[in-house]
Motif scaffolding. Sequence first.
Motif, PDB file in Angstrom:
ATOM      1  N   LYS A 252       0.850  -1.208   0.000  1.00  0.00           N
ATOM      2  CA  LYS A 252       0.000   0.000   0.000  1.00  0.00           C
ATOM      3  C   LYS A 252       0.876   1.245   0.000  1.00  0.00           C
ATOM      4  O   LYS A 252       0.656   2.187  -0.767  1.00  0.00           O
ATOM      5  CB  LYS A 252      -0.918   0.004   1.219  1.00  0.00           C
ATOM      6  N   GLN A 253       1.897   1.258   0.862  1.00  0.00           N
ATOM      7  CA  GLN A 253       2.771   2.425   0.952  1.00  0.00           C
ATOM      8  C   GLN A 253       3.681   2.538  -0.273  1.00  0.00           C
ATOM      9  O   GLN A 253       3.970   3.647  -0.747  1.00  0.00           O
ATOM     10  CB  GLN A 253       3.608   2.349   2.230  1.00  0.00           C
ATOM     11  N   SER A 254       4.113   1.392  -0.801  1.00  0.00           N
ATOM     12  CA  SER A 254       4.961   1.395  -2.003  1.00  0.00           C
ATOM     13  C   SER A 254       4.229   2.028  -3.176  1.00  0.00           C
ATOM     14  O   SER A 254       4.829   2.763  -3.971  1.00  0.00           O
ATOM     15  CB  SER A 254       5.364  -0.038  -2.362  1.00  0.00           C
ATOM     16  N   LYS A 255       2.940   1.743  -3.286  1.00  0.00           N
ATOM     17  CA  LYS A 255       2.138   2.345  -4.362  1.00  0.00           C
ATOM     18  C   LYS A 255       2.041   3.851  -4.182  1.00  0.00           C
ATOM     19  O   LYS A 255       2.130   4.609  -5.148  1.00  0.00           O
ATOM     20  CB  LYS A 255       0.735   1.726  -4.392  1.00  0.00           C
ATOM     21  N   LYS A 256       1.865   4.286  -2.939  1.00  0.00           N
ATOM     22  CA  LYS A 256       1.725   5.720  -2.673  1.00  0.00           C
ATOM     23  C   LYS A 256       2.969   6.498  -3.076  1.00  0.00           C
ATOM     24  O   LYS A 256       2.884   7.622  -3.570  1.00  0.00           O
ATOM     25  CB  LYS A 256       1.440   5.952  -1.185  1.00  0.00           C
ATOM     26  N   ILE A 257       4.146   5.896  -2.877  1.00  0.00           N
ATOM     27  CA  ILE A 257       5.382   6.633  -3.161  1.00  0.00           C
ATOM     28  C   ILE A 257       5.919   6.362  -4.566  1.00  0.00           C
ATOM     29  O   ILE A 257       6.889   6.988  -4.985  1.00  0.00           O
ATOM     30  CB  ILE A 257       6.465   6.347  -2.107  1.00  0.00           C
ATOM     31  N   GLY A 258       5.293   5.417  -5.290  1.00  0.00           N
ATOM     32  CA  GLY A 258       5.626   5.256  -6.701  1.00  0.00           C
ATOM     33  C   GLY A 258       6.662   4.212  -7.069  1.00  0.00           C
ATOM     34  O   GLY A 258       7.214   4.250  -8.176  1.00  0.00           O
ATOM     35  N   ILE A 259       6.940   3.260  -6.180  1.00  0.00           N
ATOM     36  CA  ILE A 259       7.859   2.174  -6.564  1.00  0.00           C
ATOM     37  C   ILE A 259       7.198   1.332  -7.653  1.00  0.00           C
ATOM     38  O   ILE A 259       6.028   0.980  -7.550  1.00  0.00           O
ATOM     39  CB  ILE A 259       8.212   1.293  -5.345  1.00  0.00           C
ATOM     40  N   LYS A 260       7.962   1.013  -8.688  1.00  0.00           N
ATOM     41  CA  LYS A 260       7.385   0.282  -9.829  1.00  0.00           C
ATOM     42  C   LYS A 260       8.052  -1.065 -10.116  1.00  0.00           C
ATOM     43  O   LYS A 260       7.510  -1.868 -10.859  1.00  0.00           O
ATOM     44  CB  LYS A 260       7.451   1.154 -11.087  1.00  0.00           C
ATOM     45  N   HIS A 261       9.225  -1.303  -9.534  1.00  0.00           N
ATOM     46  CA  HIS A 261       9.929  -2.559  -9.809  1.00  0.00           C
ATOM     47  C   HIS A 261      10.193  -3.308  -8.501  1.00  0.00           C
ATOM     48  O   HIS A 261      10.845  -2.794  -7.595  1.00  0.00           O
ATOM     49  CB  HIS A 261      11.248  -2.293 -10.531  1.00  0.00           C
ATOM     50  N   PHE A 262       9.665  -4.536  -8.438  1.00  0.00           N
ATOM     51  CA  PHE A 262       9.779  -5.377  -7.252  1.00  0.00           C
ATOM     52  C   PHE A 262      10.431  -6.697  -7.665  1.00  0.00           C
ATOM     53  O   PHE A 262       9.949  -7.374  -8.574  1.00  0.00           O
ATOM     54  CB  PHE A 262       8.400  -5.647  -6.652  1.00  0.00           C
ATOM     55  N   PHE A 263      11.517  -7.054  -6.973  1.00  0.00           N
ATOM     56  CA  PHE A 263      12.246  -8.272  -7.314  1.00  0.00           C
ATOM     57  C   PHE A 263      12.194  -9.260  -6.153  1.00  0.00           C
ATOM     58  O   PHE A 263      12.700  -8.973  -5.064  1.00  0.00           O
ATOM     59  CB  PHE A 263      13.702  -7.938  -7.639  1.00  0.00           C
ATOM     60  N   ILE A 264      11.563 -10.401  -6.390  1.00  0.00           N
ATOM     61  CA  ILE A 264      11.576 -11.457  -5.387  1.00  0.00           C
ATOM     62  C   ILE A 264      13.016 -11.941  -5.252  1.00  0.00           C
ATOM     63  O   ILE A 264      13.698 -12.191  -6.257  1.00  0.00           O
ATOM     64  CB  ILE A 264      10.667 -12.633  -5.803  1.00  0.00           C
ATOM     65  N   GLU A 265      13.491 -12.043  -4.023  1.00  0.00           N
ATOM     66  CA  GLU A 265      14.810 -12.625  -3.790  1.00  0.00           C
ATOM     67  C   GLU A 265      14.670 -13.680  -2.711  1.00  0.00           C
ATOM     68  O   GLU A 265      14.105 -13.413  -1.648  1.00  0.00           O
ATOM     69  CB  GLU A 265      15.836 -11.575  -3.376  1.00  0.00           C
ATOM     70  N   ASP A 266      15.163 -14.859  -2.993  1.00  0.00           N
ATOM     71  CA  ASP A 266      15.073 -15.971  -2.046  1.00  0.00           C
ATOM     72  C   ASP A 266      16.452 -16.598  -1.941  1.00  0.00           C
ATOM     73  O   ASP A 266      16.951 -17.183  -2.890  1.00  0.00           O
ATOM     74  CB  ASP A 266      14.039 -16.992  -2.538  1.00  0.00           C
ATOM     75  N   GLU A 267      17.083 -16.453  -0.781  1.00  0.00           N
ATOM     76  CA  GLU A 267      18.442 -16.963  -0.599  1.00  0.00           C
ATOM     77  C   GLU A 267      18.458 -18.357   0.012  1.00  0.00           C
ATOM     78  O   GLU A 267      19.526 -18.873   0.362  1.00  0.00           O
ATOM     79  CB  GLU A 267      19.250 -15.986   0.256  1.00  0.00           C
ATOM     80  N   SER A 268      17.274 -18.975   0.146  1.00  0.00           N
ATOM     81  CA  SER A 268      17.219 -20.340   0.660  1.00  0.00           C
ATOM     82  C   SER A 268      17.754 -21.298  -0.396  1.00  0.00           C
ATOM     83  O   SER A 268      18.115 -20.890  -1.503  1.00  0.00           O
ATOM     84  CB  SER A 268      15.783 -20.717   1.026  1.00  0.00           C
ATOM     85  N   GLU A 269      17.786 -22.563  -0.064  1.00  0.00           N
ATOM     86  CA  GLU A 269      18.266 -23.569  -1.025  1.00  0.00           C
ATOM     87  C   GLU A 269      17.099 -24.313  -1.669  1.00  0.00           C
ATOM     88  O   GLU A 269      17.284 -25.390  -2.228  1.00  0.00           O
ATOM     89  CB  GLU A 269      19.193 -24.562  -0.306  1.00  0.00           C
ATOM     90  N   HIS A 270      15.900 -23.726  -1.606  1.00  0.00           N
ATOM     91  CA  HIS A 270      14.709 -24.405  -2.135  1.00  0.00           C
ATOM     92  C   HIS A 270      13.943 -23.493  -3.090  1.00  0.00           C
ATOM     93  O   HIS A 270      12.723 -23.546  -3.170  1.00  0.00           O
ATOM     94  CB  HIS A 270      13.808 -24.830  -0.974  1.00  0.00           C
ATOM     95  N   GLU A 271      14.674 -22.672  -3.843  1.00  0.00           N
ATOM     96  CA  GLU A 271      14.054 -21.626  -4.649  1.00  0.00           C
ATOM     97  C   GLU A 271      13.080 -22.142  -5.713  1.00  0.00           C
ATOM     98  O   GLU A 271      12.100 -21.480  -6.029  1.00  0.00           O
ATOM     99  CB  GLU A 271      15.128 -20.754  -5.319  1.00  0.00           C
ATOM    100  N   LEU A 272      13.307 -23.341  -6.234  1.00  0.00           N
ATOM    101  CA  LEU A 272      12.400 -23.867  -7.265  1.00  0.00           C
ATOM    102  C   LEU A 272      11.024 -24.170  -6.685  1.00  0.00           C
ATOM    103  O   LEU A 272      10.025 -24.151  -7.409  1.00  0.00           O
ATOM    104  CB  LEU A 272      12.993 -25.114  -7.919  1.00  0.00           C
ATOM    105  N   GLU A 273      10.966 -24.442  -5.390  1.00  0.00           N
ATOM    106  CA  GLU A 273       9.683 -24.689  -4.734  1.00  0.00           C
ATOM    107  C   GLU A 273       9.125 -23.402  -4.114  1.00  0.00           C
ATOM    108  O   GLU A 273       7.916 -23.149  -4.179  1.00  0.00           O
ATOM    109  CB  GLU A 273       9.838 -25.742  -3.618  1.00  0.00           C
ATOM    110  N   THR A 274       9.994 -22.599  -3.513  1.00  0.00           N
ATOM    111  CA  THR A 274       9.508 -21.449  -2.748  1.00  0.00           C
ATOM    112  C   THR A 274       9.120 -20.249  -3.609  1.00  0.00           C
ATOM    113  O   THR A 274       8.156 -19.545  -3.281  1.00  0.00           O
ATOM    114  CB  THR A 274      10.560 -21.015  -1.707  1.00  0.00           C
ATOM    115  N   VAL A 275       9.856 -19.995  -4.686  1.00  0.00           N
ATOM    116  CA  VAL A 275       9.529 -18.824  -5.509  1.00  0.00           C
ATOM    117  C   VAL A 275       8.120 -18.918  -6.095  1.00  0.00           C
ATOM    118  O   VAL A 275       7.350 -17.955  -6.032  1.00  0.00           O
ATOM    119  CB  VAL A 275      10.588 -18.585  -6.600  1.00  0.00           C
TER     120      VAL A 275
END
Length: 286
Positions: A252-275
Amino acid sequence: MKKNSTLILFFMLICMQQLAFAQPNAKNLYTYPFGVQAYTFRNHFPKDVVGTLDKIQKMGITEIETSGAKGVTDEEYKKLCEARGITIPSIGAGYDQLENLSMDIITKAKTFGAKYVMCAWIPHKGDNFTIEDAKKAVDVFNKAGKFLKENGLTFCYHPHGYEFRPYENGTLLDYIFKNTNPEYVSFEMDVLWVLHGGGDPVGLLKKYGSRWKLMHVKDLKKGVKGDFSGHTPAENDVVLGTGQADWKNIFKQSKKIGIKHFFIEDESEHELETVPLSIEYLKNLK
């Protein structure tokens, strides 16, 4: 007449259902392209660049933050992404590259068609990030940010948790915000590292507004109490919505301030399941 009215009502209901299916995200909080930080797939890219990008495409991801991959040129990497409908809005750069005003940053960004350059680490001794480290970073960032802007790019610093050490009436992160030139220096929030450093993601989005340009969408395991080290075991990265982050208010706040690019980052060792699970969470967040 009654029969015709029934048919008209029937077709109206069908049309309304189709419209509802055509706009499944109308009330969803997350209405942006799905992006990913390439580090998430660090165990896959070295083995098979093409196959890894295929996996990313199949997950429905259309944006990637990356510095390329070993084994292919930047030109080849860009073409592989383009063929899969994946764009590269942001690249990474090392602190030393920024300090030296390296033209390699400009070349890579132009090749990829990126608009943003992010740096995620300020060198310092051990876990002791000091005001001297912060002051030097401010100088480096202001000069590098000006250099990048002159070449059509926006510099973003990515806080990593150690900047939340107390300083004067705030933190060292506050010092960096206040002493960098808003014209040249912006920021990328990593939600997990803000939480790990003891910060409040929503409060910081409100406090510094449009200086936040990008976000790493990453959640910290419940019960984990962070510190100022900038390090945490990989298993503390968890599926979005299962950790400590208040994603509803963050978006909600990100929209108010205008962020447009969001990158999922997962540093676990199960990224194929978790992402994919994290993407499903974002699709259904209301």
